[in-house]
Design a protein around this motif. Structure first.
Motif, short mmCIF file in Angstrom:
data_model
loop_
_atom_site.label_atom_id
_atom_site.label_comp_id
_atom_site.label_asym_id
_atom_site.label_seq_id
_atom_site.Cartn_x
_atom_site.Cartn_y
_atom_site.Cartn_z
N UNK A 34 0.83 -1.21 0.00
CA UNK A 34 0.00 0.00 0.00
C UNK A 34 0.86 1.26 0.00
N UNK A 35 1.87 1.27 0.86
CA UNK A 35 2.75 2.44 0.94
C UNK A 35 3.42 2.73 -0.40
N UNK A 75 -6.40 -4.60 -0.46
CA UNK A 75 -7.79 -4.73 -0.02
C UNK A 75 -7.85 -5.06 1.47
N UNK A 76 -6.95 -5.93 1.94
CA UNK A 76 -6.89 -6.28 3.36
C UNK A 76 -6.53 -5.06 4.20
N UNK A 77 -5.60 -4.24 3.73
CA UNK A 77 -5.21 -3.04 4.46
C UNK A 77 -6.38 -2.05 4.51
N UNK A 78 -7.12 -1.94 3.41
CA UNK A 78 -8.30 -1.07 3.40
C UNK A 78 -9.33 -1.56 4.42
N UNK A 103 -10.02 -1.31 -2.99
CA UNK A 103 -8.57 -1.10 -2.90
C UNK A 103 -8.14 0.15 -3.66
N UNK A 104 -8.62 0.30 -4.89
CA UNK A 104 -8.22 1.46 -5.69
C UNK A 104 -8.76 2.76 -5.11
N UNK A 105 -9.96 2.73 -4.54
CA UNK A 105 -10.53 3.92 -3.91
C UNK A 105 -9.73 4.29 -2.66
N UNK A 106 -9.32 3.28 -1.91
CA UNK A 106 -8.51 3.50 -0.72
C UNK A 106 -7.20 4.19 -1.09
#
Length: 122
Positions: A34-35, A75-78, A103-106
């Motif tokens: 994610x980062x 997705x899991x991080x979101x 995921x993409x929105x996050x």
């Protein structure tokens, strides 16, 4: 597997801090996926338009995995951020969120929050 040592550049430190404030810790591989994805989106926001063709494959290449694993990990991080830091996530999004962001929105929410800070427009 790519070394998961923290990148201590100012931009990456800001991204790590944001994830930590959302309740996400570095014991998830998705933390680093994610980062890095947010870092890439800040550098070139157009990557958010084609996440499965551009952004996820680039992250996957960095961490020697495939794009679907990257998407699943983000997705899991979101989901973690939604469960642990929803009020702050809604503050970042600048509007109430009725459902957990995809995921993409996050990634778009995080990048949009950090992008002005990269150019001194806080």
């Amino acid at each position: 597997m790519k070394n998961m040592i923290f990148d201590t550049s100012a931009e990456m430190t800001d991204i790590y801090d944001l994830l930590l404030r959302l309740g996400v810790t570095a014991n998830y591989i998705g933390f680093f996926h994610t980062a890095f994805a947010v870092h890439l989106a800040i550098q070139e926001p157009e990557r958010l338009l084609l996440v499965t063709k551009c952004l996820y494959p680039e992250v996957a290449g960095q961490y020697q995995t495939n794009w679907s694993c990257v998407e699943r990990n983000i997705r899991m991080i979101a989901e973690i951020a939604w469960n642990r830091g929803r009020p702050f996530l809604e503050e970042l999004a600048r509007h109430p969120l009725m459902n957990r962001p995809k995921a993409s929105e996050f990634l778009a929410i995080l990048a949009a929050y950090l992008l002005p800070r990269q150019y001194g427009d806080t």
